[in-house]
Design a protein around this motif. Structure first.
Motif, PDB file in Angstrom:
ATOM      1  N   GLU A  95     -11.977   3.757   2.075  1.00  0.00           N
ATOM      2  CA  GLU A  95     -12.197   3.581   3.510  1.00  0.00           C
ATOM      3  C   GLU A  95     -12.265   2.111   3.924  1.00  0.00           C
ATOM      4  N   LEU A 125      -8.740   0.786   3.934  1.00  0.00           N
ATOM      5  CA  LEU A 125      -7.954   1.346   5.031  1.00  0.00           C
ATOM      6  C   LEU A 125      -8.317   0.674   6.348  1.00  0.00           C
ATOM      7  N   ARG A 126      -9.594   0.428   6.555  1.00  0.00           N
ATOM      8  CA  ARG A 126     -10.012  -0.253   7.788  1.00  0.00           C
ATOM      9  C   ARG A 126      -9.470  -1.683   7.831  1.00  0.00           C
ATOM     10  N   ALA A 163      -5.753  -1.494   8.662  1.00  0.00           N
ATOM     11  CA  ALA A 163      -5.557  -1.190  10.086  1.00  0.00           C
ATOM     12  C   ALA A 163      -5.804  -2.432  10.939  1.00  0.00           C
ATOM     13  N   LEU A 215      -9.692  10.869   5.313  1.00  0.00           N
ATOM     14  CA  LEU A 215     -10.513  10.336   4.229  1.00  0.00           C
ATOM     15  C   LEU A 215     -11.973  10.746   4.395  1.00  0.00           C
ATOM     16  N   ARG A 219       0.813  -1.217   0.000  1.00  0.00           N
ATOM     17  CA  ARG A 219       0.000   0.000   0.000  1.00  0.00           C
ATOM     18  C   ARG A 219       0.847   1.268   0.000  1.00  0.00           C
ATOM     19  N   LEU A 247      -6.937   3.309  -2.027  1.00  0.00           N
ATOM     20  CA  LEU A 247      -7.071   2.602  -0.750  1.00  0.00           C
ATOM     21  C   LEU A 247      -8.530   2.458  -0.348  1.00  0.00           C
ATOM     22  N   PHE A 307      -3.589   5.239  11.623  1.00  0.00           N
ATOM     23  CA  PHE A 307      -4.742   4.844  10.813  1.00  0.00           C
ATOM     24  C   PHE A 307      -5.986   5.659  11.171  1.00  0.00           C
ATOM     25  N   LEU A 329      -5.881   7.930  -1.156  1.00  0.00           N
ATOM     26  CA  LEU A 329      -6.814   7.615  -0.078  1.00  0.00           C
ATOM     27  C   LEU A 329      -8.220   7.325  -0.607  1.00  0.00           C
ATOM     28  N   LEU A 354      -5.578   8.845   9.213  1.00  0.00           N
ATOM     29  CA  LEU A 354      -5.887   8.666   7.791  1.00  0.00           C
ATOM     30  C   LEU A 354      -7.392   8.514   7.564  1.00  0.00           C
ATOM     31  N   LEU A 355      -8.059   7.798   8.460  1.00  0.00           N
ATOM     32  CA  LEU A 355      -9.511   7.642   8.326  1.00  0.00           C
ATOM     33  C   LEU A 355     -10.223   8.978   8.494  1.00  0.00           C
TER      34      LEU A 355
END
Length: 262
Positions: free
Chosen positions: A73, A76-77, A80, A171, A27, A71, A164, A67, A167-168
């Motif tokens: 959401e 990304l989750r 993480a 996003l 990533r 990636l 993370f 993002l 980043l969330l």
């Protein structure tokens, strides 16, 4: 023996982290670098790009693209969750498999030192106090090193959670700031203010800065992999029965039978 069990636990910990590190590399080292390069940014300055976003609050076009489009959401989750689960497994292996075994090895080495010191009284042959002291020192160093690694893993796990979360939040803020009239939400995005929204969750900036440190931060140098490799390489120090002088073997076996019955 006990060292072999500790080595096996370290191997399991390293394997767990390698899987998560490979996904992180895919990533951040591949996809994010590609996004930076395609937008004319320096692909080798991932840390600098993220640090600028943290300092200014501005999400650059390549980071927006990475993002929101690459990636997403849900991705990304998942990332993480993968990283957190791997670090929890590393911590479990250290707590349940490595540290107890090394504590027992250090205890046996200490008992041997006591026998060596009393050799002139008990007429125990084959025990050289200096040699046993070296073994005890090696066992203690391995134990201290494993505990330091456990503390590092705990600290890094907390840093990744903050990273993370940040980043969330970023996003989700991109979704909230989209101009009216654009078609639909971002794929898998959390609706503004809906369940899963992180709008009101604070982010610890000092923790992020430590994580993004270009010299020693986890993102730049992967201290977990580095120290796991170092621990595996140094755990073969001469603290095991197979590496002790042959004359020590009967005394070590007697102690092992008393301390480790069965």
């Amino acid at each position: 023996g006990r060292l072999e069990a500790a080595q096996a636990a370290l191997g399991a910990a390293a394997k767990a982290w390698r899987g998560a590190a490979a996904e992180l590399s895919k990533r951040l080292d591949e996809q994010l670098r590609e996004a930076l390069e395609s937008h004319g940014h320096d692909p080798d300055d991932v840390v600098g790009e993220l640090t600028c976003m943290l300092a200014s609050g501005h999400v650059s076009p390549p980071l927006q693209s990475f993002l929101a489009s690459t990636l997403t959401e849900p991705g990304l989750r998942r990332l993480a969750k993968t990283v957190d689960a791997a670090l929890q497994e590393v911590s479990r292996q250290l707590l349940d498999g490595v540290l107890p075994e090394l504590q027992l090895v250090a205890f046996v080495a200490g008992e041997l030192r006591g026998r060596a010191r009393a050799a002139h009284i008990t007429h125990t042959l084959g025990l050289k106090e200096r040699a046993v002291l070296q073994c005890e020192g090696a066992a203690t160093r391995a134990l201290v090193q494993a505990e330091a690694l456990r503390q590092l893993v705990t600290r890094v796990a907390a840093q990744y959670r903050v990273f993370f979360t940040w980043l969330l939040k970023t996003l989700q803020s991109l979704e909230e700031s989209r101009p009216e009239g654009e078609e639909g939400p971002l794929p898998g995005a959390t609706p503004p203010g809906g369940p899963g929204s992180l709008a009101g969750v604070p982010v610890c900036v000092p923790t992020l800065l430590a994580f993004l440190d270009p010299a020693e931060g986890q993102l730049a140098c992967d201290a977990v992999a580095r120290d796991l490799d170092a621990s595996q390489a140094t755990l073969g120090l001469p603290v095991g029965s197979l590496r002790l002088p042959p004359r020590l073997a009967p005394h070590l076996r007697a102690l092992q039978q008393a301390v480790f019955p069965g």
